[in-house]
Write a protein that holds these residues in place. Sequence first.
Motif, PDB file in Angstrom:
ATOM      1  N   VAL A 176      -2.736  -2.824   9.130  1.00  0.00           N
ATOM      2  CA  VAL A 176      -2.008  -1.916   8.243  1.00  0.00           C
ATOM      3  C   VAL A 176      -0.825  -1.367   9.030  1.00  0.00           C
ATOM      4  CG1 VAL A 176      -4.039  -1.233   6.900  1.00  0.00           C
ATOM      5  CG2 VAL A 176      -3.362   0.124   8.868  1.00  0.00           C
ATOM      6  N   CYS A 177       0.256  -1.058   8.321  1.00  0.00           N
ATOM      7  CA  CYS A 177       1.466  -0.624   9.024  1.00  0.00           C
ATOM      8  C   CYS A 177       2.268   0.331   8.129  1.00  0.00           C
ATOM      9  CB  CYS A 177       2.298  -1.859   9.348  1.00  0.00           C
ATOM     10  SG  CYS A 177       3.697  -1.541  10.406  1.00  0.00           S
ATOM     11  N   ASN A 178       2.640   1.479   8.681  1.00  0.00           N
ATOM     12  CA  ASN A 178       3.479   2.431   7.948  1.00  0.00           C
ATOM     13  C   ASN A 178       4.892   1.898   7.787  1.00  0.00           C
ATOM     14  OD1 ASN A 178       1.485   4.395   7.856  1.00  0.00           O
ATOM     15  ND2 ASN A 178       2.240   5.505   9.658  1.00  0.00           N
ATOM     16  N   LEU A 179       5.499   2.203   6.647  1.00  0.00           N
ATOM     17  CA  LEU A 179       6.924   1.927   6.485  1.00  0.00           C
ATOM     18  C   LEU A 179       7.625   3.170   5.955  1.00  0.00           C
ATOM     19  CD1 LEU A 179       7.164  -1.648   4.928  1.00  0.00           C
ATOM     20  CD2 LEU A 179       7.619  -0.968   7.291  1.00  0.00           C
ATOM     21  N   GLY A 180       8.375   3.783   6.825  1.00  0.00           N
ATOM     22  CA  GLY A 180       9.182   4.940   6.444  1.00  0.00           C
ATOM     23  C   GLY A 180      10.429   4.877   7.306  1.00  0.00           C
ATOM     24  N   SER A 181      11.203   5.970   7.290  1.00  0.00           N
ATOM     25  CA  SER A 181      12.355   6.014   8.191  1.00  0.00           C
ATOM     26  C   SER A 181      11.979   6.765   9.468  1.00  0.00           C
ATOM     27  CB  SER A 181      13.520   6.726   7.509  1.00  0.00           C
ATOM     28  OG  SER A 181      13.150   8.063   7.255  1.00  0.00           O
ATOM     29  N   GLY A 182      10.844   7.482   9.401  1.00  0.00           N
ATOM     30  CA  GLY A 182      10.432   8.300  10.543  1.00  0.00           C
ATOM     31  C   GLY A 182      11.130   9.663  10.538  1.00  0.00           C
ATOM     32  N   LEU A 183      11.944   9.922   9.486  1.00  0.00           N
ATOM     33  CA  LEU A 183      12.696  11.178   9.405  1.00  0.00           C
ATOM     34  C   LEU A 183      12.252  11.958   8.174  1.00  0.00           C
ATOM     35  CD1 LEU A 183      16.199   9.551   9.956  1.00  0.00           C
ATOM     36  CD2 LEU A 183      14.844  10.765  11.693  1.00  0.00           C
ATOM     37  N   SER A 205       0.852  -1.193   0.000  1.00  0.00           N
ATOM     38  CA  SER A 205       0.000   0.000   0.000  1.00  0.00           C
ATOM     39  C   SER A 205       0.887   1.242   0.000  1.00  0.00           C
ATOM     40  CB  SER A 205      -0.963  -0.032   1.194  1.00  0.00           C
ATOM     41  OG  SER A 205      -1.869   1.040   1.103  1.00  0.00           O
ATOM     42  N   SER A 206       0.304   2.381   0.254  1.00  0.00           N
ATOM     43  CA  SER A 206       1.060   3.617   0.057  1.00  0.00           C
ATOM     44  C   SER A 206       0.616   4.707   1.024  1.00  0.00           C
ATOM     45  CB  SER A 206       0.807   4.108  -1.371  1.00  0.00           C
ATOM     46  OG  SER A 206       1.293   5.413  -1.540  1.00  0.00           O
ATOM     47  N   TYR A 222       3.807   2.355   2.265  1.00  0.00           N
ATOM     48  CA  TYR A 222       5.155   2.873   2.014  1.00  0.00           C
ATOM     49  C   TYR A 222       5.146   4.393   1.936  1.00  0.00           C
ATOM     50  CZ  TYR A 222       5.528  -1.706  -0.423  1.00  0.00           C
ATOM     51  OH  TYR A 222       5.483  -3.011  -0.816  1.00  0.00           O
ATOM     52  N   PHE A 223       6.198   4.999   2.488  1.00  0.00           N
ATOM     53  CA  PHE A 223       6.446   6.423   2.246  1.00  0.00           C
ATOM     54  C   PHE A 223       7.363   6.503   1.010  1.00  0.00           C
ATOM     55  CE2 PHE A 223       4.128   8.876   5.456  1.00  0.00           C
ATOM     56  CZ  PHE A 223       3.423   7.810   6.004  1.00  0.00           C
TER      57      PHE A 223
END
Length: 330
Positions: free
Chosen positions: A248-255, A116-117, A168-169
């Motif tokens: 559902v789960c976010n995936l980024g670096s958090g930065l 997802s996005s 995804y970010f």
Amino acid sequence: MTVLICGGAGYIGSHCIRIFAERGEDIVVLDNLETGHREALPAYVKFYHADIRDAKALSQVFEENQIEAVIHFCAYSLVGESVEKPLKYFDNNVGGMIAILQAMQKYGVNRMIFSSSAAVYGDPLHVPILETDETNPTNPYGESKRIMERMIDWVSKTSSLRYVSLRYFNVAGAASDGTIGEDHRHETHLIPLILQVPMGKREKLNIFGDQYPTKDGTCIRDYIHVEDLARAHWNALDYLRKDGQCMVCNLGSGLGYSVKEMITAAKNVTRFDIPVEVSQNRPGDPAKLVADIQKARNVLHWEPQHTSIEEIIETAWKWHRNHPNGYADK
Ligand code: UFG
């Protein structure tokens, strides 16, 4: 048992194959090669050249292999194009999801990791963005991903299907060994476009707006290295194998990094000057998108490893420098 990677010849799918192979998984790939590349697939992978909407081809894949789980990457993903051709996006993205869910049901396969996005959030009310925040897509691409998320969720309520939707970010970078990377026929993403300047393919980078309410006026994004992202897919499958619940789960670096910060980092990495020109805002670009990644840490036991933006750009630079024409050079 075998993991089916739909869209495995694409940018993210091909990195995922490597991570899964390193962990000893048996893999088969289905891809129509419309945006993916045959050269991105390792020789050891069993490959079906077919469209995900082709029910007959899907049946063949499920008949010939003992599929345990599906990692679903097949989708069109250009935001601008989706605004011009919404039906193309709904047909492929939503239609593809219907076809794969039907095949999974028919063959009793009940684990799916879905790509997802962050585009499902639209213009966020606050950052960092939490998974529980409102979803309000501002373009057909994001809408198609939201519909796909909801479709899986509805199916899971009335069947044994268990899923993880990974939002995804900004996915960036290339394999650390420089052998696979990003190769889009129509490039719209910031890092490959910046690197086209030192590659001699572009005179300057257009900054899409410098009057946003951010520290330097340019948009802020959360860039996640493609290998970190790929690793999270394996963790998500492991989570489902251990009876984890649908989520559902976010995936980024958090930065968050601004466009100007990205250009400075690229100058440091490449040691080339990168001239810029400020042009108008790109319609639909939110000022700031940064993920809250606590859930990925807690539930998937995942931590991004490539958190330096220079390191991320360095891997992309290695790929592009060695393959100026992408996979055509392999
Ligand atoms: N940008 C420029 N100049 C360019 C290209 C991009 O200034 O030539 C800026 C954009 O305005 C944006 C940032 O660089 O602020 C990143 O742009 P990208 O096109 O690389 O990525 P987006 O943030 O627009 O899109 C990404 C994914 C989409 C996804 C979206 C979620 O590529 O698939 O995040 O919001 F939908």
